[in-house]
Design an enzyme around this catalytic site. Sequence first.
Site, PDB file in Angstrom:
ATOM      1  N   ARG A  42      75.824 113.778  51.396  1.00 52.10           N
ATOM      2  CA  ARG A  42      75.472 113.576  52.809  1.00 52.10           C
ATOM      3  C   ARG A  42      75.646 114.899  53.532  1.00 52.10           C
ATOM      4  NH1 ARG A  42      78.304 112.449  57.568  1.00 52.10           N
ATOM      5  NH2 ARG A  42      77.220 111.074  59.059  1.00 52.10           N
ATOM      6  N   SER A 111      72.301 100.349  54.324  1.00 53.22           N
ATOM      7  CA  SER A 111      73.332 100.092  55.331  1.00 53.22           C
ATOM      8  C   SER A 111      72.982  98.836  56.117  1.00 53.22           C
ATOM      9  CB  SER A 111      73.446 101.279  56.300  1.00 53.22           C
ATOM     10  OG  SER A 111      74.045 102.383  55.664  1.00 53.22           O
ATOM     11  N   LYS A 141      82.235 108.620  62.246  1.00 52.44           N
ATOM     12  CA  LYS A 141      81.296 107.900  63.102  1.00 52.44           C
ATOM     13  C   LYS A 141      82.072 107.008  64.073  1.00 52.44           C
ATOM     14  CE  LYS A 141      77.110 107.715  60.295  1.00 52.44           C
ATOM     15  NZ  LYS A 141      76.028 106.836  59.791  1.00 52.44           N
TER      16      LYS A 141
END
Length: 216
Positions: A42, A111, A141
């Site tokens: 990521r 997700s 997040k």
Amino acid sequence: MNTLFRLKGLYAITDSQLAANSNLIDQVAQALAGGANIIQYRDKSGDPAKRLEEAQALLRLCREHAVPLIINDDVELAAQIGADGVHLGRGDPDLDAARSRLGREAIIGVSCYNQFERALSAQQAEADYIAFGRFFPSSVKPEAVQADIDLLHRARDELELPTVAIGGITPENGGALIKAGADMLAVIHGVFGQADVKAACERFTELFKQKEVSPT
């Protein structure tokens, strides 16, 4: 899906900011040595050359350990390097398009945030795993929606897909998620934000070993 891989255990997700002061490849090598079963690349830097170089290096490393490398969001990068799969979120290409591009053997995860209906749709579209979260406050997040642990119970009872739990997971709170039905714990800061990445991974992998030996 490539049946050589077992989708269970610690799912370590890289973060370009957490690797800013160290070597990403070394970090992932430590994670694999500590027992990580899945690696997700990521990187939100927007540097295509850097992303390609790092992803290729990580794929070579994961191949040495017989561990799948999943690319976050970027179907084309996954196809370009021959990664084992891709993880899709809201706003990414749909699962059918990703499957068409990557092939039947690719591992495709979706997700689902706090939405069980999204998980049902992902199963119908033949995803290989689904992810719920965040379950705890997350430094990566902080704005992510809160997911209830009952989603894991329901997924265990109603779905046939492996389930990932993500969001603020630590060795102290991860055991409850596994007990509720999570097949994998997806961890970013709890792995790559730690001074000793290998030791951090060993603490997570111990949770799965405890689950295996505990009475049912």
